[in-house]
Design a protein around this motif. Structure first.
Motif, PDB file in Angstrom:
ATOM      1  N   ARG A  71      11.003  -1.652  -2.244  1.00 24.69           N
ATOM      2  CA  ARG A  71      10.680  -0.740  -3.484  1.00 24.69           C
ATOM      3  C   ARG A  71       9.033   0.008  -3.313  1.00 24.69           C
ATOM      4  N   THR A  72       8.177  -0.802  -3.006  1.00 21.40           N
ATOM      5  CA  THR A  72       6.908  -0.035  -2.680  1.00 21.40           C
ATOM      6  C   THR A  72       6.631   0.304  -1.312  1.00 21.40           C
ATOM      7  N   GLU A  73       7.639   0.372  -0.383  1.00 22.78           N
ATOM      8  CA  GLU A  73       7.606   1.048   0.820  1.00 22.78           C
ATOM      9  C   GLU A  73       6.571   0.227   1.510  1.00 22.78           C
ATOM     10  N   VAL A  74       6.621  -1.035   1.766  1.00 26.83           N
ATOM     11  CA  VAL A  74       5.585  -1.772   2.663  1.00 26.83           C
ATOM     12  C   VAL A  74       6.289  -2.763   3.517  1.00 26.83           C
ATOM     13  N   LEU A  75       7.532  -2.501   3.874  1.00 19.85           N
ATOM     14  CA  LEU A  75       8.157  -3.416   4.706  1.00 19.85           C
ATOM     15  C   LEU A  75       7.844  -3.302   5.924  1.00 19.85           C
ATOM     16  N   GLY A  76       7.330  -1.938   6.468  1.00 22.88           N
ATOM     17  CA  GLY A  76       6.868  -1.906   7.686  1.00 22.88           C
ATOM     18  C   GLY A  76       5.397  -2.535   8.087  1.00 22.88           C
ATOM     19  N   LEU A  77       4.865  -2.993   6.836  1.00 25.37           N
ATOM     20  CA  LEU A  77       3.540  -3.661   6.933  1.00 25.37           C
ATOM     21  C   LEU A  77       3.636  -5.127   6.786  1.00 25.37           C
ATOM     22  N   ARG A  78       5.002  -5.687   6.859  1.00 20.07           N
ATOM     23  CA  ARG A  78       5.000  -7.166   6.231  1.00 20.07           C
ATOM     24  C   ARG A  78       4.259  -7.874   7.326  1.00 20.07           C
ATOM     25  N   ASN A  79       4.187  -7.703   8.370  1.00 23.51           N
ATOM     26  CA  ASN A  79       3.347  -8.798   9.672  1.00 23.51           C
ATOM     27  C   ASN A  79       1.752  -8.407   9.685  1.00 23.51           C
ATOM     28  N   ARG A  80       1.444  -7.237   8.946  1.00 21.17           N
ATOM     29  CA  ARG A  80      -0.106  -6.936   8.940  1.00 21.17           C
ATOM     30  C   ARG A  80      -0.756  -8.013   8.037  1.00 21.17           C
ATOM     31  N   ILE A  81      -2.013  -8.179   8.467  1.00 24.35           N
ATOM     32  CA  ILE A  81      -2.948  -8.854   7.805  1.00 24.35           C
ATOM     33  C   ILE A  81      -3.567  -8.073   6.292  1.00 24.35           C
ATOM     34  N   ALA A  82      -3.393  -8.866   5.388  1.00 23.52           N
ATOM     35  CA  ALA A  82      -3.563  -7.728   4.173  1.00 23.52           C
ATOM     36  C   ALA A  82      -5.012  -7.332   3.990  1.00 23.52           C
ATOM     37  N   THR A  83      -6.026  -8.117   4.486  1.00 20.79           N
ATOM     38  CA  THR A  83      -7.359  -7.866   4.538  1.00 20.79           C
ATOM     39  C   THR A  83      -7.834  -6.669   5.220  1.00 20.79           C
ATOM     40  N   GLU A  84      -6.820  -6.187   6.140  1.00 22.43           N
ATOM     41  CA  GLU A  84      -7.125  -5.222   7.216  1.00 22.43           C
ATOM     42  C   GLU A  84      -6.412  -3.857   6.888  1.00 22.43           C
ATOM     43  N   LEU A  85      -5.923  -3.906   5.607  1.00 24.49           N
ATOM     44  CA  LEU A  85      -5.264  -2.829   5.093  1.00 24.49           C
ATOM     45  C   LEU A  85      -6.199  -1.588   4.669  1.00 24.49           C
ATOM     46  N   SER A  86      -5.774  -0.313   4.570  1.00 26.60           N
ATOM     47  CA  SER A  86      -6.526   0.656   3.781  1.00 26.60           C
ATOM     48  C   SER A  86      -6.373   0.090   2.187  1.00 26.60           C
ATOM     49  N   GLY A  87      -7.226   0.765   1.412  1.00 24.59           N
ATOM     50  CA  GLY A  87      -7.320   0.542  -0.022  1.00 24.59           C
ATOM     51  C   GLY A  87      -5.731   0.952  -0.430  1.00 24.59           C
ATOM     52  N   GLY A  88      -5.230   2.187   0.011  1.00 24.25           N
ATOM     53  CA  GLY A  88      -3.963   2.699  -0.608  1.00 24.25           C
ATOM     54  C   GLY A  88      -2.797   1.545  -0.189  1.00 24.25           C
ATOM     55  N   GLU A  89      -2.778   1.057   1.121  1.00 20.28           N
ATOM     56  CA  GLU A  89      -1.826   0.204   1.453  1.00 20.28           C
ATOM     57  C   GLU A  89      -2.042  -1.034   0.825  1.00 20.28           C
ATOM     58  N   ARG A  90      -3.369  -1.514   0.344  1.00 18.82           N
ATOM     59  CA  ARG A  90      -3.339  -2.678  -0.157  1.00 18.82           C
ATOM     60  C   ARG A  90      -3.002  -2.594  -1.661  1.00 18.82           C
ATOM     61  N   ALA A  91      -3.130  -1.622  -2.307  1.00 14.96           N
ATOM     62  CA  ALA A  91      -2.786  -1.436  -3.784  1.00 14.96           C
ATOM     63  C   ALA A  91      -1.245  -1.458  -3.955  1.00 14.96           C
ATOM     64  N   ARG A  92      -0.526  -0.636  -2.648  1.00 15.96           N
ATOM     65  CA  ARG A  92       0.958  -0.944  -2.789  1.00 15.96           C
ATOM     66  C   ARG A  92       1.637  -2.178  -2.632  1.00 15.96           C
ATOM     67  N   VAL A  93       0.756  -3.242  -1.616  1.00 14.82           N
ATOM     68  CA  VAL A  93       1.145  -4.345  -1.614  1.00 14.82           C
ATOM     69  C   VAL A  93       0.933  -5.462  -2.558  1.00 14.82           C
ATOM     70  N   LEU A  94      -0.149  -4.969  -3.340  1.00 19.84           N
ATOM     71  CA  LEU A  94      -0.179  -6.062  -4.555  1.00 19.84           C
ATOM     72  C   LEU A  94       0.396  -5.632  -5.856  1.00 19.84           C
ATOM     73  N   PHE A  95       0.968  -4.286  -5.964  1.00 18.97           N
ATOM     74  CA  PHE A  95       1.915  -3.920  -6.777  1.00 18.97           C
ATOM     75  C   PHE A  95       3.393  -4.539  -6.366  1.00 18.97           C
ATOM     76  N   ALA A  96       3.650  -4.710  -5.249  1.00 19.69           N
ATOM     77  CA  ALA A  96       4.952  -5.392  -4.424  1.00 19.69           C
ATOM     78  C   ALA A  96       4.711  -7.022  -5.000  1.00 19.69           C
ATOM     79  N   ARG A  97       3.681  -7.633  -4.847  1.00 17.28           N
ATOM     80  CA  ARG A  97       3.507  -9.023  -5.360  1.00 17.28           C
ATOM     81  C   ARG A  97       3.848  -9.113  -7.018  1.00 17.28           C
ATOM     82  N   ALA A  98       3.432  -8.118  -7.777  1.00 14.42           N
ATOM     83  CA  ALA A  98       3.749  -8.109  -9.156  1.00 14.42           C
ATOM     84  C   ALA A  98       5.205  -8.061  -9.442  1.00 14.42           C
TER      85      ALA A  98
END
Length: 260
Positions: free
Chosen positions: A125-152
């Motif tokens: 739903r947050t369009e981060v499936l393609g990031l699933r194996n990336r390290i979260a601390t290495e993401l851009s600010g926008g990517e990280r925001a979408r991942v945290l939204f996915a966590r919620a």
């Protein structure tokens, strides 16, 4: 379904009153925006709803005192996305999103098939499936925001409180985020969002609380509360409000100068 009721809630940080005499009720199936200038007390009000800060008055979740509820029970009922989170651990995106399932897990238990499915749904739903194996601390600010939204979203709670969910997002992903919040409310969830973009708030929210100086100074539909006079008094701006469509559009014209 979850209900939230505030009765004369106040929060003091140090010797300063940050929230004062706040009363409001929130029902399932609605998207409520909390808006107001910087330092108005919006985020503190959201945290008070979750009993994350000491508060006077009463916050009731489904009629029960929120401060007395077990934290795991509260976390299963209301998913929370705070603003400005800093990531300290080099988790993969999939593991970070998976933390949203913790309220549903017994100690030392593993993710079930249902948990894994919830994580997949949230990432899709947050369009981060393609990031699933990336390290979260290495993401851009926008990517990280979408991942945290996915966590919620992975909590799949019947209520959702999000604080500045549009921060760091480009215009397209801002629309996506608001569409997701609207979809959650349309599906019956109670959704509360702290927002700064007044046009986005007016476009998507059923109701707006205007907070200024720690107090709720207006509460109603976007069309009812977003007036030139209120924006001038609360934000110190002159604005043009167009009501041609279903929702008002706000165009900021400039700052109100002393003596103007």
């Amino acid at each position: 379904m979850v209900t939230i009721a505030l009765e004369r809630v106040g929060v003091a940080l140090g010797h300063r009153a940050v929230v004062e005499d706040a009363s409001a009720a929130f029902a399932p199936g609605t998207l409520t925006g909390i808006v107001g200038p910087n330092g108005a007390g919006k985020s503190t009000l959201a945290r008070a709803m979750l009993a994350l800060v000491p508060a006077s008055g009463t916050v009731r979740i489904d009629g029960a005192d929120a401060a007395a509820m077990p934290r795991a029970d509260l976390a299963r009922r209301i998913a929370y996305l705070p603003q400005g989170q800093v990531l300290h651990w080099p988790l993969t995106v999939e593991r970070l999103v998976g933390l949203g399932r913790l309220p549903h897990l017994a100690p030392m238990s593993r993710l079930s098939g249902a948990d894994t499915a919830a994580i997949e749904r949230a990432m899709a739903r947050t369009e981060v499936l393609g990031l699933r194996n990336r390290i979260a601390t290495e993401l851009s600010g926008g990517e990280r925001a979408r991942v945290l939204f996915a966590r919620a979203l992975a909590v799949e709670a019947p209520a959702l409180i999000v604080d500045e969910p549009l921060a760091s997002l480009d215009p397209g992903h801002q629309i996506d985020a608001m569409d997701l919040l609207r979809t959650e409310a349309n599906a019956g969830a109670l959704v509360i969002a702290v927002l700064h973009d007044l046009t986005m708030a007016a476009r998507y929210c059923d109701r707006l609380l205007i907070v200024d100086g720690g107090r709720i100074v207006a509460d109603g539909t976007p069309r009812a509360v977003l007036t030139p006079g209120l924006l001038r008094a609360v934000y110190g701006i002159d604005a043009r409000i167009e009501n041609g469509g279903d929702r008002p559009t706000i165009t900021t014209l400039g700052r109100v100068r002393p003596g103007a």
